[in-house]
Design a protein around this motif. Structure first.
Motif: not given
Length: 574
Positions: A276-277, A281, A291, A294, A296, A306, A339, A342-343, A346
Motif C-alpha cells: 500500500r502507498i 505524502w 510505514d 507506504h 510492502m 525505503t 512516492p 517507493a512504489k 513495493i
C-alpha cells in the motif's frame, strides 16, 4: 508576544520508529528545535526488520551514527532461493560498495533503534517524549496544534510549525488527514518465529521455495534466528503456535530429533503482507514518512530501507525551510521525489514474493526450470547475483536540474522550461524539462574513499559535510563563480571539493582558498566524471546529484538550484 514563543517546537515528529528517530537526528544536527513523540513507554524490543542496505547505512553515516550501529550488523548477508530439492536457483550476493558500505546487511533492529534513540541525547534542541500519544491535531496557515495524551492519562497541547507522521502502517495521522492508502492485502499469512541461541548457526538468508509450505530461515546478529512459515487459509495464529503444530513446522528446519520445545522463543506472530502507498505524502504542514506513507511485503527487506530513504530526503529539507534558508517549495519536492521510488520498491517486493511462494505444482516446475536455464547464462546470473534488479532511486522532477534548464541561449526552449516549472501538466508533456534516463542527475552520488592533504583516508561524505557540496574533478570552479553564485553557495552552506589524483593533492596551481582538495584514492571519481558530461556536480545533503555542468556553466546551474528550492540568498546555513 514574540513570534517564537507561540511555538513549542519547529517540528514535531510523531512515532519513534527508525524513520522518526532518523528524521529527528537530522533536525538535531541542523539545530532545529524538535519534539519526538512516541505512544509507547518504551521502544519495541523485538526484531521486525532484518535487512539494512548500503543506502540506509549511508544515511546513518550522515547523522553520525554508522559506526555506533555497526556492531549490531552482519555485513555481506546473502539471500539464497532454494527449491524443494535443495537446489539454489538464485543467490543474491552483491559485492560492490559504490556507496561506501556493504550492500546487504542483517541487523538486530531493537538494538539499532536503541542506539539511534540514545544518539538524540547529543542535541539540546531535541526533546524525546515517550508515553505520548497524539489524540488530535489541527493545522492552519502558520502551524499545527496538537493534543497529546500522556501514559498517565493527562492531556496537554503542543504548537509546532510542522508535523511529521511517522506513526506506522495504521497511522492515525494519515487517517485524520483523510489520505487514501491504496493497494492490497495479500490473502496469504505468515508465522514469524524468532529464537535466541540459534540452533542452526549457518549464515545468510535461505528462502525455501517448498510448495507444500514455503518457509524462510534468517541468521541475525547476536545468535538470533528468524523462521517464517506460510500459514494456509484454514489456519490461525492461536492454532499454529500450539506445541504440536510448532513441532510440525520446526521439523522442516531443525535437524532430526531436536525437540522444538527446547528452543528459547522470543516471539511467535502471524503477519499478513500488505502492498500500500499513501495518495499524498504532504498535506499542508503535515508530512507522512515510513510505514505511514507506504508498506510492502518483506521479500526484499526494503520496508525499513525505503522508510530511511524518506528520512534522508525529508529531514534536511525541513531544516532548511524552518531556518528560513529555503521556502516551502523545497518541501513540495518531497512529494515529487519519493512516492515513485517507493512504489517501485513495493512492486519489486510483490514480484519477489510471487516467485518465492507459488503453490501450484505447474508454476513451481516452470519457475525451477526457467531459473536453471538462466543460471547457465552469465549475464542473467549476474543480474540476480549483483542485485541489478533493484530499482535505484532516480528523481526526474523535484530539486534536480536538467541539461536543458541550464541552457543560456534565450528563446522558446528557455521560456518553456520556465513555464513547465510553474505548470505541472506542461512539465509532464515536455521531456526536455525532465532529467533524462541516462543522466546521473537525480541519482545517488557515489561514495568512494578519498585521501586528505593530512594523509587520512576517508569516505567522501565525511569530507563533504552535512550541507550541499560542489564536487569537481581536477578543477576549482571558484574562478567561474559570479557574486550571485557565491551568495547562493554561502546560503546553501556549500563546500567546494576538488578531486585530484593522489599524487597531485599538494599542488596549489589553480586552487583557491575555499576549495578542499582530496585525492581520488580508488580512482572511482575520475571514472564517474569521465562517464558523464560535466566536471562540477552539485550534491545535495542527501547525496543526490542536483545537477551537473561544465565549470563555465556553474552559475546557470546554481541559479536553477536556488530557484527550485526558493532559496533565501540573504541567509546562509548554520
Amino acid at each position: 508576544m514574540n513570534e517564537n514563543t507561540r511555538f513549542d517546537a519547529d517540528v514535531v515528529v510523531a512515532g519513534a520508529g527508525p524513520v522518526g528517530l532518523a528524521i529527528t537526528s537530522m533536525l538535531g544536527l541542523h539545530g532545529v528545535k524538535a519534539i519526538l513523540l512516541e505512544r509507547g513507554d518504551e521502544l519495541i524490543d523485538y526484531p521486525r526488520a532484518v535487512g539494512m542496505d548500503d543506502e540506509c547505512l549511508r544515511t546513518l553515516q550522515g547523522i553520525g551514527m554508522a559506526e555506533a550501529v555497526l556492531p549490531h550488523l552482519t555485513p555481506h548477508h546473502w539471500m539464497r532461493f532454494v527449491t524443494k530439492s535443495g537446489r539454489c536457483f538464485a543467490s543474491i550476493e552483491p559485492r560492490t560498495d559504490e556507496f561506501g558500505w556493504s550492500r546487504r546487511n542483517a541487523f538486530n533492529q531493537p538494538l539499532v533503534d536503541r542506539v539511534l534513540l540514545d544518539g538524540l541525547e547529543r542535541f539540546d534542541n531535541v526533546d524525546v517524549r515517550l508515553g505520548s500519544d497524539v489524540l488530535r491535531f489541527e493545522q492552519d496557515t502558520d502551524g499545527v496544534s496538537l493534543d497529546v495524551k500522556r501514559s498517565d492519562g493527562t492531556v496537554y497541547t503542543l504548537r509546532t510549525r510542522w508535523l511529521v507522521g511517522s506513526d506506522g502502517g495504521r497511522s492515525p495521522i494519515r487517517t485524520a488527514l483523510n489520505v487514501g492508502f491504496g493497494g492490497f492485502t495479500d490473502t496469504s499469512k505468515w508465522l514469524v518465529v524468532d529464537v535466541r541461541n540459534d540452533p542452526l548457526g549457518i549464515p545468510n538468508i535461505y528462502m525455501h521455495c517448498d510448495p507444500s509450505r514455503p518457509y524462510v530461515s534468517v541468521a541475525l546478529p547476536d545468535s538470533i534466528r528468524r523462521f517464517e512459515f506460510m500459514i494456509f487459509e484454514n489456519e490461525n495464529e492461536e492454532e499454529m503456535t500450539q506445541p504440536h503444530n510448532m513441532a510440525m513446522l520446526m521439523a522442516k528446519v531443525l535437524p532430526p530429533g531436536v525437540d522444538a520445545t527446547s528452543l528459547d522463543y522470543i516471539r511467535k506472530r502471524v503477519y499478513t503482507h500488505n502492498a500500500r502507498i499513501a495518495e499524498r505524502w504532504k498535506v499542508g504542514r503535515v508530512m507522512l514518512a515510513g510505514d505511514a506513507a507506504h508498506i510492502m511485503p518483506v521479500w526484499q527487506g526494503q520496508g525499513y530501507n525505503t522508510g530511511m530513504r524518506d528520512a534522508a530526503n525529508l529531514g534536511w529539507k525541513l531544516a532548511y525551510v524552518v531556518k528560513g534558508i529555503a521556502s516551502e517549495k523545497l518541501l513540495d519536492t518531497y512529494q515529487l521525489e519519493r512516492p515513485p521510488h517507493a512504489k517501485a520498491m513495493i512492486d519489486l517486493s510483490v514480484t519477489a514474493g510471487r516467485i518465492f511462494s507459488p503453490r501450484n505444482p505447474a508454476v513451481v516446475a516452470a519457475r525451477d526450470f526457467a531459473t536453471w536455464v538462466l543460471n547457465l547464462v552469465p549475464p542473467a546470473k549476474r543480474y540476480f547475483t549483483e542485485m541489478r534488479f533493484k530499482p535505484m532511486p532516480r528523481y526526474e522532477t523535484g530539486l534536480v536540474v536538467s541539461e536543458a534548464e541550464i541552457d543560456t541561449e534565450p528563446g522558446v526552449k528557455q521560456l518553456l522550461c520556465q513555464l513547465a516549472r510553474k505548470t505541472p501538466l506542461l512539465g509532464r508533456l515536455m521531456p526536455a524539462t525532465r532529467v533524462g534516463r541516462n543522466s546521473p542527475v537525480g541519482r545517488l552520488f557515489i561514495q568512494p574513499k578519498v585521501r586528505t592533504r593530512d594523509g587520512e583516508v576517508k569516505l567522501l561524505d565525511d569530507v563533504m559535510g552535512s550541507g550541499f557540496a560542489l564536487v569537481c574533478w581536477g578543477v576549482d570552479p571558484s574562478f567561474w563563480l559570479n557574486q550571485k553564485s557565491r551568495d547562493i553557495l554561502a546560503a546553501l552552506g556549500g563546500r567546494i571539493i576538488t578531486v585530484k589524483p593522489v599524487v597531485q593533492i599538494h599542488r596549489e596551481q589553480a586552487i583557491g582558498p575555499d576549495a578542499i582538495v582530496v585525492g581520488d584514492e580508488q580512482m572511482r571519481l575520475k571514472e564517474w566524471f569521465g562517464s558523464h558530461r560535466g566536471a562540477v556536480a552539485v550534491i545535495r545533503p542527501d547525496r543526490f546529484v542536483a545537477g551537473l555542468a561544465y565549470p563555465v556553466r556553474i552559475n546557470e546551474l546554481l541559479a536553477q538550484v536556488a530557484d527550485k528550492m526558493g532559496l533565501n540568498v540573504g541567509k546562509g546555513a548554520a
